[in-house]
Enzyme design. Sequence first.
Site, PDB file in Angstrom:
ATOM      1  N   LYS A  58       9.604 -18.381  -4.513  1.00 50.35           N
ATOM      2  CA  LYS A  58       8.774 -17.274  -4.014  1.00 50.35           C
ATOM      3  C   LYS A  58       7.407 -17.803  -3.585  1.00 50.35           C
ATOM      4  O   LYS A  58       6.841 -18.688  -4.242  1.00 50.35           O
ATOM      5  CB  LYS A  58       8.635 -16.231  -5.128  1.00 50.35           C
ATOM      6  CG  LYS A  58       7.969 -14.919  -4.705  1.00 50.35           C
ATOM      7  CD  LYS A  58       7.979 -13.911  -5.867  1.00 50.35           C
ATOM      8  CE  LYS A  58       7.353 -12.585  -5.517  1.00 50.35           C
ATOM      9  NZ  LYS A  58       7.362 -11.626  -6.642  1.00 50.35           N
ATOM     10  N   SER A 133       9.108  -7.109  -5.541  1.00 53.71           N
ATOM     11  CA  SER A 133       8.513  -7.889  -4.483  1.00 53.71           C
ATOM     12  C   SER A 133       9.230  -9.203  -4.181  1.00 53.71           C
ATOM     13  O   SER A 133       8.985  -9.795  -3.140  1.00 53.71           O
ATOM     14  CB  SER A 133       7.052  -8.186  -4.823  1.00 53.71           C
ATOM     15  OG  SER A 133       6.970  -8.980  -5.995  1.00 53.71           O
ATOM     16  N   SER A 157       9.825  -6.906 -10.291  1.00 53.60           N
ATOM     17  CA  SER A 157      10.003  -7.621  -9.015  1.00 53.60           C
ATOM     18  C   SER A 157      11.087  -8.687  -8.982  1.00 53.60           C
ATOM     19  O   SER A 157      11.402  -9.183  -7.909  1.00 53.60           O
ATOM     20  CB  SER A 157       8.682  -8.245  -8.585  1.00 53.60           C
ATOM     21  OG  SER A 157       7.889  -7.269  -7.974  1.00 53.60           O
TER      22      SER A 157
HETATM   23  N1  GLN Z   1       6.768  -2.716  -7.621  1.00 60.29           N
HETATM   24  C1  GLN Z   1       5.800  -2.993  -8.640  1.00 60.29           C
HETATM   25  C2  GLN Z   1       4.437  -3.072  -8.026  1.00 60.29           C
HETATM   26  O1  GLN Z   1       4.347  -2.835  -6.866  1.00 60.29           O
HETATM   27  C3  GLN Z   1       6.139  -4.274  -9.339  1.00 60.29           C
HETATM   28  C4  GLN Z   1       5.773  -5.480  -8.571  1.00 60.29           C
HETATM   29  C5  GLN Z   1       6.054  -6.747  -9.301  1.00 60.29           C
HETATM   30  O2  GLN Z   1       6.775  -6.775 -10.297  1.00 60.29           O
HETATM   31  N2  GLN Z   1       5.405  -7.807  -8.840  1.00 60.29           N
HETATM   32  O3  GLN Z   1       3.470  -3.347  -8.667  1.00 60.29           O
END
Ligand code: GLN
Length: 452
Positions: A58, A133, A157
């Site tokens: 990532k 994400s 994410s």
């Molecule tokens: N969707 C969640 C957010 O927008 C989690 C994102 C993540 O785990 N990095 O914060």
Amino acid sequence: ISAAELAKATFENMSKTDAKVDAFLGLNEDAALKTAAAIDAKGINADNLLAGIPVGVKDNIVTKDLTTTAASKMLENFVPVYNATVVDKMNQNDLVIVGKTNMDEFAMGGSTENSAFKVTKNPWDVSRVPGGSSGGSAAAVASGQVPVAFGSDTGGSIRQPASFNGIVGMKPTYGRVSRWGLIAFGSSLDQIGPMTRTVKDNAAALNLIAGNDVNDGTSSKREVPDFTAGLTGDIKGMKIALPKEYMDDGIDPKVREIITAAVKQFEDLGATVEEVSLPHSKLGVSAYYIIASSEASSNLQRFDGIRYGFRAQDVKNLEDVYVRSRSEGFGDEVKRRIMLGTFALSAGYYDAYFRKAGQVRTLIINDFNKVFEDYDLIIGPTAPTPAFKIGDEISDPVTMYMNDVLTIPVNLAGLPGMSIPAGFADGMPVGLQLIGKSFDESTIYKAGYAFE
Ligand code: GLN
């Protein structure tokens, strides 16, 4: 097949497949081919299941000499001068990093649509999102480009995109994996973890990256067990809890049906499954958006137009450098979080928001502790729905935030959680979430292996 042949074939496949999926932001072709040749030259270590295997990383995990953007214009041309600890470990363990995967900007989002650079498609249906994400990592694995990719999980994410793509995604216990070199979002929540096609690959990959690190004071000194050791298929007598809040009306009935079938499968395997309650889990999303945004507003202060990355042109004075660089360098969702976090932490509001959110966090931790007095594992859906259409939720942040209602409590409590494929609804994959006791990833892997 040699590591070099595998790397070459991987890039050939990627040039075709990724044209449709857009999972990768940057490729590492020359260096990867060299690394693979070097692995062949010294000989494949037969004890390492993943030696010579191509992997995606990532793009919020820093890689020396390889552009790392966190999918933000702010870091468009940022080339780190050091490796994240997990990247050093990948290199030491003969993984071949083939490229950096797309994501929501600074890991803020649940669809990968917040990337400043491209929209990744779900390989099962390219009109749908891959989740986020870590959507690039998930799509890279699901489309068969790499068998292993690494993501980060602050509120879901790794697990939500794993669910949307029909793959296995583990968020380890907070402290299990070093965060050194992970571009920080919510420092008390962030963890790096593996995304794979199988449970066994996942267990092996976590073994390669886990462990204490002097550079991360929050990384645990606990011994790392061999996560592949318990993969026997035998889970007779395992005590599993199903929280009723995870199966309520907010969850798509088709998803509930798949989870009900999964419960049956666990019972057939000799486990007992009983309903329990996590009464405060509903408050998780609200507490999370205060805590994660507050931490983000602090962590993102370093992007000031001077020290890293993007700087606005034709600025008048120092104030102008800060304001214009941040206004032009960050996307809308990132700005929304910085403003929310700055507000929640400001004098006069701290007690009403940040302190309250911390108290809610304690209630959520207590809920889990209580259930784990009597059970080995908690199961439920990973996400309330299968993957949605590109464009459907991006204009409505609160709907997007609700994607993580089932994953966020796990981060708030620092527990390990994994999503594994459990079935299909309307042709799209649906994941089952397995939540373990603190530092008990082994039980999750054991149950996941028996189930898959
Ligand atoms: N969707 C969640 C957010 O927008 C989690 C994102 C993540 O785990 N990095 O914060």
